[in-house]
Scaffold this active site. Sequence first.
Site, PDB file in Angstrom:
ATOM      1  NE  ARG A 168     -14.097 -87.795  48.753  1.00 30.13           N
ATOM      2  CZ  ARG A 168     -12.818 -87.535  48.536  1.00 30.13           C
ATOM      3  NH1 ARG A 168     -11.941 -87.691  49.521  1.00 30.13           N
ATOM      4  NH2 ARG A 168     -12.395 -87.107  47.371  1.00 30.13           N
ATOM      5  CB  SER A 242     -18.961 -87.338  43.857  1.00 26.70           C
ATOM      6  OG  SER A 242     -18.279 -86.468  42.982  1.00 26.70           O
ATOM      7  CD  GLU A 338     -18.326 -89.484  47.898  1.00 24.91           C
ATOM      8  OE1 GLU A 338     -18.565 -88.425  48.504  1.00 24.91           O
ATOM      9  OE2 GLU A 338     -17.478 -89.574  47.013  1.00 24.91           O
TER      10      GLU A 338
END
Length: 342
Positions: A168, A242, A338
């Site tokens: 990520r 998420s 994130e």
Amino acid sequence: MILPDFVQRDVALDRLNTFALPARAAWFADVAEPAQLAALTRAPGWRELPCFVLGGGSNLLLTGDFDGLVLHVCIPGRELIAEEADVWIVRAGAGENWHEFVRWTLEQGWPGLENLSLIPGTVGAAPIQNIGAYGLEMAERFQYLEALDLATAKTVIFDRAACQFGYRDSVFKRAAAGRYLISAVTFRLPKSWQPITRYADVTRELETLGVTHPTATDVSDAVIAIRRRKLPDPAQIGNAGSFFKNPVLDAEAFRRFITRYPDAPHYPQPDGTVKLAAGWLIEYCGWKGRNLGPAGVYEQQALVLVNRGGARGEDVLRLARAIQDSVQTTFAVALESEPVVL
């Protein structure tokens, strides 16, 4: 300061972020073609403005008004640019909707991106986050991208090595953050395709559908069904998907962890580290379905934070920090968020 006519003043960003958080941009421009950026760089004084590049707003946490220029990437286009013995090479404009692009490649008979179906956002945002799901990361299908240097409006090509992809992560979240506007991304889609179905959820969904020899479209359909069950639709309730990365432990830290929590889901990595399921950690701490003011944790998936209505960026941040503190205190494991915080 005189800016081009396509630059607007005082624009609301509420509908341009999937969390539906209130914020305004002092200056705003839809960028549908690279020539617009070239025109902007010729405007006297424009460099005095802080700039932020906005895609689909699906990985963004707005904490207040932005006293600068928001460049909203809307560059269209999708095409097969070459065909080799083992791959199809496909290029897409950065403003293309990611999921629609994935389904379009499947309709053309070019498999390879199906495990990334229904991930919100744009094609241009995909490399920044190195999006991934159900056993596949975007980097595995990546060829190169074209990016516009915001200082010069010149096009720079980034191959896979230059993007420095990680979990990520990419160079665009680190050393190159804020410097470039990604205008197009090119992918290598394999002709010798094999389905990636090692995740239990995907296997079970295919079994439920009665599929024993899945096509790429079958895998895509399964992933879509799973995501729709687990994740809220941003059109119905504000969220950014998420919110936390799955933490990765080295071998010794994992040994200590699994001794205390033997039932915890975990995923060994090729480098000897072990990835934990952040959602399981959060649920164990009792946060699943809980609210903290107008922000809450989604009932079906503890990884997802939601706007219950009327939340502001600071409400979501307060909830996220409370969850991180709980997980750190309980497991001695740090959770990393994130979304980009602006």
